[in-house]
Structure formats: C-alpha cells, structure tokens
Design a protein around this motif. Sequence first.
Motif, PDB file in Angstrom:
ATOM      1  N   GLU A 286       0.839  -1.212   0.000  1.00 24.33           N
ATOM      2  CA  GLU A 286       0.000   0.000   0.000  1.00 24.33           C
ATOM      3  C   GLU A 286       0.869   1.256   0.000  1.00 24.33           C
ATOM      4  N   VAL A 287       1.988   1.191   0.721  1.00 27.74           N
ATOM      5  CA  VAL A 287       2.923   2.320   0.731  1.00 27.74           C
ATOM      6  C   VAL A 287       3.534   2.486  -0.658  1.00 27.74           C
ATOM      7  N   MET A 288       3.954   1.375  -1.257  1.00 23.37           N
ATOM      8  CA  MET A 288       4.553   1.420  -2.598  1.00 23.37           C
ATOM      9  C   MET A 288       3.566   2.012  -3.614  1.00 23.37           C
ATOM     10  N   ALA A 289       2.284   1.654  -3.463  1.00 20.73           N
ATOM     11  CA  ALA A 289       1.266   2.149  -4.403  1.00 20.73           C
ATOM     12  C   ALA A 289       1.218   3.674  -4.376  1.00 20.73           C
ATOM     13  N   LYS A 290       1.424   4.250  -3.188  1.00 21.66           N
ATOM     14  CA  LYS A 290       1.400   5.723  -3.079  1.00 21.66           C
ATOM     15  C   LYS A 290       2.614   6.357  -3.777  1.00 21.66           C
ATOM     16  N   LEU A 291       3.655   5.555  -3.989  1.00 17.67           N
ATOM     17  CA  LEU A 291       4.833   6.072  -4.701  1.00 17.67           C
ATOM     18  C   LEU A 291       4.704   5.883  -6.215  1.00 17.67           C
ATOM     19  N   GLY A 292       3.556   5.369  -6.638  1.00 19.70           N
ATOM     20  CA  GLY A 292       3.350   5.175  -8.073  1.00 19.70           C
ATOM     21  C   GLY A 292       3.689   3.776  -8.551  1.00 19.70           C
ATOM     22  N   VAL A 293       4.101   2.908  -7.600  1.00 25.62           N
ATOM     23  CA  VAL A 293       4.385   1.516  -7.948  1.00 25.62           C
ATOM     24  C   VAL A 293       3.055   0.785  -8.123  1.00 25.62           C
ATOM     25  N   ASN A 294       3.060  -0.199  -8.999  1.00 21.23           N
ATOM     26  CA  ASN A 294       1.877  -1.013  -9.217  1.00 21.23           C
ATOM     27  C   ASN A 294       2.089  -2.344  -8.488  1.00 21.23           C
ATOM     28  N   PRO A 295       1.592  -2.457  -7.237  1.00 16.32           N
ATOM     29  CA  PRO A 295       1.871  -3.693  -6.492  1.00 16.32           C
ATOM     30  C   PRO A 295       1.001  -4.851  -6.984  1.00 16.32           C
ATOM     31  N   VAL A 296       1.622  -6.006  -7.196  1.00 16.64           N
ATOM     32  CA  VAL A 296       0.860  -7.170  -7.660  1.00 16.64           C
ATOM     33  C   VAL A 296       1.093  -8.338  -6.706  1.00 16.64           C
ATOM     34  N   LEU A 297       0.119  -9.231  -6.671  1.00 16.80           N
ATOM     35  CA  LEU A 297       0.246 -10.445  -5.864  1.00 16.80           C
ATOM     36  C   LEU A 297       0.367 -11.629  -6.808  1.00 16.80           C
ATOM     37  N   LEU A 298       1.333 -12.480  -6.547  1.00 16.53           N
ATOM     38  CA  LEU A 298       1.539 -13.654  -7.395  1.00 16.53           C
ATOM     39  C   LEU A 298       1.786 -14.862  -6.503  1.00 16.53           C
ATOM     40  N   PRO A 299       1.333 -16.046  -6.919  1.00 16.23           N
ATOM     41  CA  PRO A 299       1.697 -17.251  -6.176  1.00 16.23           C
ATOM     42  C   PRO A 299       3.212 -17.445  -6.223  1.00 16.23           C
ATOM     43  N   ALA A 300       3.779 -18.032  -5.171  1.00 13.69           N
ATOM     44  CA  ALA A 300       5.238 -18.175  -5.056  1.00 13.69           C
ATOM     45  C   ALA A 300       5.857 -18.793  -6.312  1.00 13.69           C
ATOM     46  N   GLY A 301       5.187 -19.798  -6.876  1.00 13.60           N
ATOM     47  CA  GLY A 301       5.745 -20.519  -8.010  1.00 13.60           C
ATOM     48  C   GLY A 301       5.798 -19.713  -9.303  1.00 13.60           C
ATOM     49  N   GLU A 302       5.116 -18.550  -9.348  1.00 15.67           N
ATOM     50  CA  GLU A 302       5.075 -17.765 -10.588  1.00 15.67           C
ATOM     51  C   GLU A 302       5.969 -16.532 -10.557  1.00 15.67           C
ATOM     52  N   ILE A 303       6.555 -16.240  -9.377  1.00 17.52           N
ATOM     53  CA  ILE A 303       7.294 -14.976  -9.250  1.00 17.52           C
ATOM     54  C   ILE A 303       8.544 -14.969 -10.131  1.00 17.52           C
ATOM     55  N   TYR A 304       9.316 -16.061 -10.085  1.00 14.63           N
ATOM     56  CA  TYR A 304      10.583 -16.091 -10.814  1.00 14.63           C
ATOM     57  C   TYR A 304      10.359 -15.901 -12.315  1.00 14.63           C
ATOM     58  N   THR A 305       9.430 -16.667 -12.865  1.00 11.15           N
ATOM     59  CA  THR A 305       9.165 -16.601 -14.306  1.00 11.15           C
ATOM     60  C   THR A 305       8.670 -15.211 -14.695  1.00 11.15           C
ATOM     61  N   SER A 306       7.815 -14.631 -13.863  1.00 13.27           N
ATOM     62  CA  SER A 306       7.294 -13.289 -14.161  1.00 13.27           C
ATOM     63  C   SER A 306       8.413 -12.260 -14.162  1.00 13.27           C
ATOM     64  N   LEU A 307       9.346 -12.434 -13.227  1.00 14.97           N
ATOM     65  CA  LEU A 307      10.481 -11.510 -13.146  1.00 14.97           C
ATOM     66  C   LEU A 307      11.412 -11.715 -14.349  1.00 14.97           C
ATOM     67  N   GLU A 308      11.631 -12.966 -14.686  1.00 13.60           N
ATOM     68  CA  GLU A 308      12.517 -13.296 -15.808  1.00 13.60           C
ATOM     69  C   GLU A 308      11.985 -12.723 -17.119  1.00 13.60           C
ATOM     70  N   ARG A 309      10.661 -12.811 -17.294  1.00 13.67           N
ATOM     71  CA  ARG A 309      10.061 -12.369 -18.562  1.00 13.67           C
ATOM     72  C   ARG A 309       9.724 -10.889 -18.577  1.00 13.67           C
ATOM     73  N   GLY A 310       9.940 -10.219 -17.442  1.00 13.18           N
ATOM     74  CA  GLY A 310       9.629  -8.786 -17.393  1.00 13.18           C
ATOM     75  C   GLY A 310       8.153  -8.489 -17.207  1.00 13.18           C
ATOM     76  N   VAL A 311       7.382  -9.514 -16.849  1.00 11.98           N
ATOM     77  CA  VAL A 311       5.964  -9.281 -16.530  1.00 11.98           C
ATOM     78  C   VAL A 311       5.890  -8.413 -15.270  1.00 11.98           C
ATOM     79  N   ILE A 312       6.842  -8.634 -14.352  1.00 12.75           N
ATOM     80  CA  ILE A 312       7.026  -7.720 -13.221  1.00 12.75           C
ATOM     81  C   ILE A 312       8.465  -7.192 -13.284  1.00 12.75           C
ATOM     82  N   ASP A 313       8.669  -6.024 -12.684  1.00 10.97           N
ATOM     83  CA  ASP A 313       9.996  -5.385 -12.698  1.00 10.97           C
ATOM     84  C   ASP A 313      10.772  -5.652 -11.418  1.00 10.97           C
ATOM     85  N   ALA A 314      10.049  -6.049 -10.385  1.00 12.66           N
ATOM     86  CA  ALA A 314      10.700  -6.221  -9.084  1.00 12.66           C
ATOM     87  C   ALA A 314       9.859  -7.129  -8.200  1.00 12.66           C
ATOM     88  N   THR A 315      10.515  -7.706  -7.203  1.00 12.43           N
ATOM     89  CA  THR A 315       9.777  -8.483  -6.201  1.00 12.43           C
ATOM     90  C   THR A 315      10.499  -8.416  -4.871  1.00 12.43           C
TER      91      THR A 315
END
Length: 375
Positions: free
Chosen positions: A204-233
């Motif tokens: 919620e704090v990050m959202a106020k800084l303009g970040v788009n916070p997303v929730l992902l199941p643990a098993g999907e975080i690495y692939t999402s980060l690798e493919r650039g679907v998310i920028d950070a975790t």
Amino acid sequence: MDRRDFLAATAAASGALAFAGCNDSNRVAIDYSKHPKHTDKKTVHINRGKKTTIKLATSWPAHFPIMGEGVEEFASRLEAISGGSLKVKIYPKNVLVPALAVFDAASTGEIDAFHSGPYYWKGKNSAFALFSGMPFGFDAEEINSWMIYGDGLKLWRELYGRYNLYPLLGGNTNIQMGGWFRKEIKSLADMKGLKMRIPGLGGEVMAKLGVNPVLLPAGEIYTSLERGVIDATEWVGPALDIKMGFYKVAPYYYSGWHEPGSILELTFNKAFWKKLSDEQKQMIEVCSNEMNAKMTYRFHYENIHSLEKLKEYGVKLRKFPDEVTNAAKQALVDVVNELGSKNKEFALVYDSIAKHLALSKAYADISLKYFLNVR
Ligand code: CA
C-alpha cells in the motif's frame, strides 16, 4: 538445493500430498510418533492426563526451510516435553486446507491450530496486518517486547477472540530485504509505473509512490520476473531469496524498510485451547516461545551466510535513494490515516504501536543505533 530443485521439491511435495490427501489425509500427514523420543521412559512418572492430538495446518509446504522446519521442531519438542501426552499432527499447505484458508478452518474448528502470518487476514480486519508489524515499524526484538510486555498480545487476542481464535507467538522472519529489481533505482521517478510483487502494508505504501503492487503465487514470481511481466519483487531475506533464484534475473538487491520484523503466528481454535489443562497450555506456551525465538535466530544465522553466497554470485547491493525513503515515510502516514479513519480498531492498535515505537526509537538512538554505527 538450487531454485529449480527447491521449487520442484515444493511442488512435488504439495502435489503428492494433495493427491494422496484425497484418499486418506491421515496417511500423508507427518507422523511425529515415529520420531525418536527425547525422554527416557523410566523418567516419565508424572500423570499428564489425557492424551491430546493437535491438528495443526500451516501455510507452508512440507519441510519449508526455517518456517516449516520450525513448526516441525515445535511439534517434536512438545511431544517430548509432555511425555507423549500432547501430539501434533501437521498438515502442510493444501494437504487438509488451502494455505490461506487456515484462519477460517481453525475458526470453525475444522482444525485445532494453524501456523501462518497475521497480515494474510487483513481483509477480515485491517488491524490484523499490524500484528505482523508495519513499514518503518518494529524490528523483531521491539515487536516481541510490545507483544509480551506491552499491549500487543492482549489486543491481538481480543480481536482474534471474535473469530473463536487464540494466537500465540510463532516466530519472526527478522528484518526483510527490500527486494530484487531488474533496473537500478536512482530516483523517485524510477519507482513510478514499476510492477512489483509486494503484499501487505508495504504494498500500500509502494502504491502511493506510483508503484503497481501485484500479488503472485510463489511458483510464478521467478518466471514473471525473468520475462519482465514484473519489474521487481520482495520475498523475505537472503536465506529464502537465494533458493528462489531471483539474483539470476534481477541483479539489484535493495535493503528494506517494509517488513523490519514480521511476526508469525501459532493460533489455536479458542474453544479447543480452553479445553486444554493448565499444564498442557503451559507446555504449549513454552514450546511456542522457543519456536518464536529460535526461528528469529535461525533466520539471522542463515541470512548472514546466504548473503556471502549472493555476493559471490555478483549481486549488486543497493539502498533506496533518500528521496524514495522519505516519500515512503510520508506515504505510510497517509496509509495509516486512511485505514484508521475507516476502522477504529486499526486506529486503536496503531496508537499502541506508535507509543511503544516512539519510546523504542528514543532509546535506540542512544544505544543500538549508536553502537551499530561505531562497531
Ligand atoms: Ca516479505
């Protein structure tokens, strides 16, 4: 174990357990009666009353490092200390109930207890998030002092009591890292529009800084980060992060302020808890307090060693620019005011935290902060 092995083991374990659980969940739960007893039969003369088995579900896969293993040690210690009169049957994530259904399952009495984190239940009451801690809030030692000697446990038990639940302290992740970023953050402007996996009040704090916070199941975080679907975790700290392999796809590893000492919980169905004898309750409290302490220390131990490995892998350690940190502090004030105006219980718990934190900061300024800077 590298990331792939870790995830495969996790998936295989939960998959096999979930499948077998359809036929006979008792058969697949961990059977602690097979573990070696720590007591000599000859020495057990005390009549400890009726034998009780605690059905305990966790939000972690079987044998999950530190958190899952900590619960297994708790179970084994409790059985030994009680001379076998208290047994714990552990149901890892998704074996008996889904990872995030343990709160409701204990509330209704489907299970007797669960091990998880209070921030997962903020949808039921935003105040519950505060029992985990908050951005720029308590470290592990401070939150334990507020819980045990301040009003923390009292408030927590009062609010959980309405759900027929009784929480005990069940561990602490110790200070968490700020997370893994694909690109370096040099200014507040660099934060805007970033997609980041980050839950809870930190999100919620990050959202106020303009970040788009997303929730992902643990098993999907690495692939999402690798493919650039998310920028950070963010995840936890070096000990658990290294197993997820994030360093391979996001080289910038930031120091953190969003989860400085997150509490884990061992929560009982309140009616079940009340039926236990005083002796049983005290044995559970002793083992839970031990789990609370040891999990905290183990995180520290594993983190300092894993950090060295991460450095060998060439991870780039960074701190957020002051501009970002200052904006985040202001954002926290806004988040707290908004949640407090919507929910007077959030405001009540926050007020207790704020008073304890003010005193703790004043003392830390002349003690711990000084010492860490000169050490
Ligand atoms: Ca985290």
